[in-house]
Scaffold this active site. Structure first.
Site: not given
Ligand code: ZN
Length: 252
Positions: A68, A119, A123, A214
């Site tokens: 991510d 995503h 964010h 991540h």
């Molecule tokens: Zn994220």
């Protein structure tokens, strides 16, 4: 979702009717449904507002590695090289703003045979839980536009930190986006070195697991890329392949 809203409104009305005659009962009726709603908004595995997939079915030793918060000009090329070295496939759930700034990286991810997922565009962590329908739409559509400009049409979405809201389910359905959760995550900002993070991300490892890691500057510097490198090593040691499952394999 309708069920949760009806319960919530019914609780409020009942609380007003009960009123000061029984203040404890009234308070419970007023706030109890709020707690239930909060659970479905903030707990990543809760299914009340959006159907979220946390595993996939497979008869083989396969897991789904998801990365991510990219793309990131420092990390993404290194991660692509690692994945190639391990013959691993992954899904990159990218942030629209990052994708717009580095469309060449989106093309590189797709060209290497990996999946690009959505995503959100910015964010949003602070306000996503209470976003208006138009802000939810903007987060989704701006991200779709950024990815579309790089030649990618994502079919999968991951919420920021797994947070949902009242409008997300319908907004995702309208855009043919499937919401993907995880079964284990590295929690890179909770401390520990790359080995600790990799151990967290592979805890309870089993076929059909969805691992979340991540990339980018929000990951502490010493474990950037290194945690993913260690996860790939663990998976190889244990005979697991990293695959991107098809839609028919997704499970709650
Ligand atoms: Zn994220």
């Amino acid at each position: 979702m309708r069920f949760l809203i009806v319960i919530n409104l019914a609780g409020k009305i009942a609380a007003l009717l009960v009123g000061w005659g029984a203040p404890v009962v009234a308070l419970a009726l007023w706030f109890g449904p709020d707690l239930l709603l909060a659970y479905h908004i903030f707990v990543p595995s809760a299914q009340g507002l959006v159907r979220v997939h946390h595993r996939f079915s497979t008869g083989r030793r396969e897991v789904w590695l998801t990365i991510d918060d990219g793309p990131d000009p420092e990390d993404t090329p290194k991660i692509l090289a690692l994945l190639a070295a391990h013959e691993a496939h992954a899904t990159f759930f990218v942030i629209g703003e990052n994708a717009a700034a580095h469309s060449e990286l989106i093309r590189a991810i797709a060209a290497a045979g990996h999946e690009v997922g959505h995503h959100t565009h910015t964010h949003p962590l602070a306000w996503f839980w209470c976003a208006t329908p138009s802000r939810v739409a903007r987060e989704l559509d701006d991200g779709l536009a950024a990815l579309g400009a790089a030649g990618v049409n994502p079919t999968r979405f991951r919420s920021p930190a797994g947070i949902k809201n009242l409008w997300l389910g319908a907004a995702l359905r309208a855009r043919d986006l499937t919401c993907i959760g995880w079964s284990a995550r590295g929690l890179e900002r909770q401390g520990g070195d790359a080995a600790t993070v990799a151990a967290r991300a592979t805890r309870g490892l089993a076929p059909g697991a969805i691992l979340l890691l991540h990339e980018g500057p929000r990951v502490p510097a010493p474990i950037r890329v290194e945690a993913i490198r260690r996860v790939l090593e663990i998976l190889q040691e244990q005979g697991y392949q990293c695959v991107v499952p098809g839609p028919e394999q997704l499970q709650n």
